[in-house]
Design a protein around this motif. Structure first.
Motif, PDB file in Angstrom:
ATOM      1  N   PHE A   5     -30.743 -57.154  29.761  1.00 17.53           N
ATOM      2  CA  PHE A   5     -29.695 -57.521  30.684  1.00 17.53           C
ATOM      3  C   PHE A   5     -29.292 -56.590  31.894  1.00 17.53           C
ATOM      4  N   ALA A   6     -29.110 -55.452  31.188  1.00 16.89           N
ATOM      5  CA  ALA A   6     -28.656 -54.323  31.859  1.00 16.89           C
ATOM      6  C   ALA A   6     -29.808 -53.841  32.807  1.00 16.89           C
ATOM      7  N   ALA A   7     -31.110 -53.974  32.152  1.00 14.75           N
ATOM      8  CA  ALA A   7     -32.232 -53.448  32.754  1.00 14.75           C
ATOM      9  C   ALA A   7     -32.829 -53.989  33.729  1.00 14.75           C
ATOM     10  N   ASN A   8     -32.229 -55.604  34.052  1.00 15.05           N
ATOM     11  CA  ASN A   8     -32.219 -56.232  35.469  1.00 15.05           C
ATOM     12  C   ASN A   8     -31.845 -55.434  36.348  1.00 15.05           C
ATOM     13  N   SER A   9     -30.723 -54.924  36.540  1.00 14.22           N
ATOM     14  CA  SER A   9     -29.895 -54.248  37.545  1.00 14.22           C
ATOM     15  C   SER A   9     -30.939 -52.866  37.911  1.00 14.22           C
ATOM     16  N   VAL A  10     -31.100 -52.225  36.772  1.00 16.74           N
ATOM     17  CA  VAL A  10     -32.016 -50.900  36.963  1.00 16.74           C
ATOM     18  C   VAL A  10     -33.342 -51.062  37.705  1.00 16.74           C
ATOM     19  N   LEU A  11     -34.098 -52.218  37.090  1.00 20.23           N
ATOM     20  CA  LEU A  11     -35.396 -52.392  37.465  1.00 20.23           C
ATOM     21  C   LEU A  11     -35.213 -52.994  39.100  1.00 20.23           C
ATOM     22  N   SER A  12     -34.298 -53.670  39.395  1.00 22.12           N
ATOM     23  CA  SER A  12     -34.137 -54.163  40.709  1.00 22.12           C
ATOM     24  C   SER A  12     -34.014 -53.055  41.507  1.00 22.12           C
ATOM     25  N   ARG A  13     -32.767 -52.184  41.273  1.00 23.31           N
ATOM     26  CA  ARG A  13     -32.596 -51.165  42.251  1.00 23.31           C
ATOM     27  C   ARG A  13     -33.958 -50.270  42.349  1.00 23.31           C
ATOM     28  N   ALA A  14     -34.489 -49.964  41.198  1.00 28.22           N
ATOM     29  CA  ALA A  14     -35.709 -48.955  41.281  1.00 28.22           C
ATOM     30  C   ALA A  14     -36.634 -49.408  42.315  1.00 28.22           C
ATOM     31  N   ALA A  15     -37.090 -50.710  41.683  1.00 24.69           N
ATOM     32  CA  ALA A  15     -38.164 -51.302  42.719  1.00 24.69           C
ATOM     33  C   ALA A  15     -37.922 -51.343  44.328  1.00 24.69           C
ATOM     34  N   ILE A  16     -36.751 -51.833  44.573  1.00 23.24           N
ATOM     35  CA  ILE A  16     -36.245 -52.045  46.064  1.00 23.24           C
ATOM     36  C   ILE A  16     -35.934 -50.663  46.700  1.00 23.24           C
ATOM     37  N   VAL A  22     -44.624 -65.253  50.118  1.00 21.58           N
ATOM     38  CA  VAL A  22     -45.278 -65.329  51.306  1.00 21.58           C
ATOM     39  C   VAL A  22     -44.449 -64.443  52.586  1.00 21.58           C
ATOM     40  N   VAL A  23     -43.157 -64.792  52.796  1.00 21.72           N
ATOM     41  CA  VAL A  23     -42.557 -64.096  53.754  1.00 21.72           C
ATOM     42  C   VAL A  23     -42.208 -62.829  53.406  1.00 21.72           C
ATOM     43  N   GLY A  24     -42.225 -62.415  52.185  1.00 27.97           N
ATOM     44  CA  GLY A  24     -41.584 -61.251  51.992  1.00 27.97           C
ATOM     45  C   GLY A  24     -42.770 -59.863  52.276  1.00 27.97           C
ATOM     46  N   GLY A  25     -42.333 -58.921  52.839  1.00 28.59           N
ATOM     47  CA  GLY A  25     -43.048 -57.601  53.085  1.00 28.59           C
ATOM     48  C   GLY A  25     -43.001 -56.581  52.241  1.00 28.59           C
ATOM     49  N   GLY A  26     -43.462 -55.323  52.504  1.00 29.45           N
ATOM     50  CA  GLY A  26     -42.837 -54.142  51.714  1.00 29.45           C
ATOM     51  C   GLY A  26     -43.566 -54.120  50.215  1.00 29.45           C
ATOM     52  N   TRP A  27     -44.898 -54.585  50.095  1.00 30.26           N
ATOM     53  CA  TRP A  27     -45.434 -54.718  48.898  1.00 30.26           C
ATOM     54  C   TRP A  27     -45.695 -53.121  48.374  1.00 30.26           C
ATOM     55  N   SER A  28     -45.188 -52.951  47.105  1.00 28.19           N
ATOM     56  CA  SER A  28     -45.462 -51.925  46.393  1.00 28.19           C
ATOM     57  C   SER A  28     -45.910 -52.004  45.118  1.00 28.19           C
ATOM     58  N   THR A  29     -46.910 -51.321  44.641  1.00 29.40           N
ATOM     59  CA  THR A  29     -47.619 -51.573  43.355  1.00 29.40           C
ATOM     60  C   THR A  29     -46.596 -51.201  42.053  1.00 29.40           C
ATOM     61  N   MET A  30     -45.735 -50.397  42.229  1.00 31.54           N
ATOM     62  CA  MET A  30     -44.924 -50.040  41.054  1.00 31.54           C
ATOM     63  C   MET A  30     -43.983 -51.149  41.222  1.00 31.54           C
ATOM     64  N   GLY A  31     -43.307 -51.346  42.345  1.00 31.07           N
ATOM     65  CA  GLY A  31     -42.247 -52.502  42.659  1.00 31.07           C
ATOM     66  C   GLY A  31     -42.776 -53.915  41.925  1.00 31.07           C
ATOM     67  N   VAL A  32     -43.883 -54.249  42.251  1.00 35.41           N
ATOM     68  CA  VAL A  32     -44.623 -55.422  41.809  1.00 35.41           C
ATOM     69  C   VAL A  32     -44.768 -55.424  40.236  1.00 35.41           C
ATOM     70  N   VAL A  33     -44.926 -54.353  39.624  1.00 35.75           N
ATOM     71  CA  VAL A  33     -44.875 -54.236  38.023  1.00 35.75           C
ATOM     72  C   VAL A  33     -43.289 -54.376  37.672  1.00 35.75           C
ATOM     73  N   LEU A  34     -42.228 -53.726  38.247  1.00 35.35           N
ATOM     74  CA  LEU A  34     -41.057 -53.800  37.834  1.00 35.35           C
ATOM     75  C   LEU A  34     -40.348 -55.291  37.955  1.00 35.35           C
ATOM     76  N   ALA A  35     -40.981 -55.796  39.155  1.00 38.81           N
ATOM     77  CA  ALA A  35     -40.448 -57.210  39.448  1.00 38.81           C
ATOM     78  C   ALA A  35     -40.948 -58.185  38.135  1.00 38.81           C
ATOM     79  N   VAL A  36     -42.326 -58.238  37.956  1.00 43.36           N
ATOM     80  CA  VAL A  36     -42.968 -58.998  36.760  1.00 43.36           C
ATOM     81  C   VAL A  36     -42.302 -58.688  35.476  1.00 43.36           C
ATOM     82  N   VAL A  37     -41.871 -57.440  35.181  1.00 44.48           N
ATOM     83  CA  VAL A  37     -41.210 -57.029  33.884  1.00 44.48           C
ATOM     84  C   VAL A  37     -39.660 -57.551  33.982  1.00 44.48           C
ATOM     85  N   SER A  38     -39.164 -57.510  35.204  1.00 47.65           N
ATOM     86  CA  SER A  38     -37.893 -58.078  35.243  1.00 47.65           C
ATOM     87  C   SER A  38     -37.846 -59.509  34.916  1.00 47.65           C
ATOM     88  N   GLY A  39     -39.080 -60.193  35.450  1.00 42.66           N
ATOM     89  CA  GLY A  39     -38.914 -61.623  35.222  1.00 42.66           C
ATOM     90  C   GLY A  39     -39.395 -62.224  33.860  1.00 42.66           C
TER      91      GLY A  39
END
Length: 277
Positions: free
Chosen positions: A14-25, A189-206
């Motif tokens: 649960f705590a990791a969701n905050s850290v992963l979100s902040r790191a990716a974004i 579709v509407v979101g921009g700012g693709w990042s390889t590491m960001g995608v990985v962290l988003a999938v891990v978070s989800g």
């Protein structure tokens, strides 16, 4: 010991969701909207897979589950947007505090009369949050980020209130994510700012810290008293604060430490009062 270990894993998730979100974004430049869409989609895929593997079928889709999906959206999208500006640990504390206040208010409005101890605890928690949000030379939080996290906390609080006492918590959670899948597609579709590491962290978070984390939580929750489960969740903002320092180099000020202690202490007092109510 096994139960303690499982609960510890869930709280870290649960705590990791905050850290992963902040790191990716913030660290990797991921668009917050895109992150939300990927988190929703991967969470939906993981939870749907778990429901199908369980082999008990899906709960009946009704209006209550649609409302829960809307509440999930209100939680998840502003949550990501808030981390454009908020440190991970501070964001987690605001979220957790608002969730508890929302659930307390919802229970009171539903006719459950809070005890004096519960009123005192919630008042103390709100004072701690007010202290955290008060601008100082040490810490001035972005107002838009705070508003987004408050909205997110209200969404998760309402979602939790509606899901309280569910006979099929895993199925209900899966429906909420799956119903949000079309919105997730739009966000991607509407979101921009693709990042390889960001995608990985988003999938891990989800898929992992949300999907598997929620599934594990609902598995261990029946093994403990409601008060014990609520107290265990007090560790989530603390873990997020520490993880933010270790992994993201965030700074914890004296104000954050003291305000967190007051807010979490107040929630602990209120939670303890449930046993006596």
């Amino acid at each position: 010991m096994k139960l303690f270990s499982l609960v510890a894993v869930v709280m870290i998730a649960f705590a990791a969701n905050s850290v992963l979100s902040r790191a990716a974004i913030f660290e990797f430049g991921m668009d917050a909207t895109l992150f939300s869409g990927l988190r929703l989609a991967s969470g939906a895929a993981m939870l749907a897979l778990l429901v199908m593997q369980r082999g008990r079928g899906w709960p009946v889709l009704d209006q209550a589950r649609v409302r829960a999906a809307v509440a999930l959206l209100v939680y998840l999208v502003p949550f990501s947007v808030a981390y454009v500006t908020l440190p991970s640990g501070v964001g987690a504390l605001i979220l957790f505090g608002i969730v508890q206040i929302t659930m307390f208010a919802g229970s009171a409005l539903a006719g459950m009369k809070p005890t004096v101890q519960q009123w005192s605890g919630m008042s103390l928690a709100m004072a701690g949050l007010a202290w955290l949000l008060w601008p100082t030379e040490e810490l001035t939080l972005n107002a838009f980020g705070v508003v987004c996290m408050v909205l997110s906390g209200i969404g998760w609080g309402v979602f939790s209130l509606w899901g309280r006492g569910s006979a099929t918590p895993l199925g209900d959670m899966a429906w909420s994510f799956v119903l949000c899948a079309p919105v997730a597609l739009v966000l991607m579709v509407v979101g921009g700012g693709w990042s390889t590491m960001g995608v990985v962290l988003a999938v891990v978070s989800g898929a992992v810290t949300s999907g598997l984390g929620y599934a594990l939580w609902y598995r261990v929750l029946p093994m403990m008293e409601a008060t014990t489960g609520a107290v265990a969740q007090l560790s989530v903002p603390v873990i997020a604060l520490i993880a933010g320092v270790i992994f993201l180099g965030e700074v914890i000020t004296t104000q954050v430490v003291l305000a967190s202690a007051v807010a979490l202490g107040g929630i602990a007092v209120a939670v303890a009062g449930r046993r006596k109510a």
